[in-house]
Design an enzyme around this catalytic site. Sequence first.
Site, PDB file in Angstrom:
ATOM      1  N   HIS A 100       0.869  -1.167   0.000  1.00  0.00           N
ATOM      2  CA  HIS A 100       0.000   0.000   0.000  1.00  0.00           C
ATOM      3  C   HIS A 100       0.904   1.214   0.000  1.00  0.00           C
ATOM      4  CE1 HIS A 100      -3.505  -2.403   1.048  1.00  0.00           C
ATOM      5  NE2 HIS A 100      -2.853  -2.896   2.095  1.00  0.00           N
ATOM      6  N   TYR A 113       9.625  -2.743   6.591  1.00  0.00           N
ATOM      7  CA  TYR A 113       9.370  -2.248   5.231  1.00  0.00           C
ATOM      8  C   TYR A 113       8.184  -1.296   5.226  1.00  0.00           C
ATOM      9  CZ  TYR A 113      12.221  -6.379   4.619  1.00  0.00           C
ATOM     10  OH  TYR A 113      13.206  -7.318   4.733  1.00  0.00           O
TER      11      TYR A 113
END
Length: 165
Positions: A61, A135
């Site tokens: 996303h 991440y």
Amino acid sequence: MRYRRNYQKGGCFFFTVVTAERRPWLAESADVAVLRQAMRRVKKRYPFAIDAIVILPDHLHTVWTLPPHDADFSLRWRLIKGDVARHSRHPKPLWQRRFWEHTIRDADDYAQHLDYIHYNPVKHGYVDTPGAWPYSSFHRAVRQGRYPLDWGHTPPAVSPAIGHE
């Protein structure tokens, strides 16, 4: 029915991009590095700002803001996906053919989508807190003062319509 994308010059957009067959090939740091490098290469030629991002094993996303004169996020995604495919060691295809996009409408919508992005690794059970996921742009957001470091010990109030994963 044909899907119509909402191209807006200088727009701010939330994206969900999913791996082919939900294969978790983004689970390794080397693969995340290939994706990051692809994004850097595309950004040099076709600038955009990455306001927030989270990369999970089978999807990502992100929120991007495009330059005032440009609306072509589809070109950028095509180039990023192609660059990753050329440099990846994994069997093809790597990505689902499409991606999901949402035009950010206002400051509240923006904040909700950033919360959704940063809480996503917790939602999926990968970590207990957003700060534990490597991440993600969460630590950058903490440095910018958007979140306290301990944010996300409880789920944020996020609209159930966000995400489409």
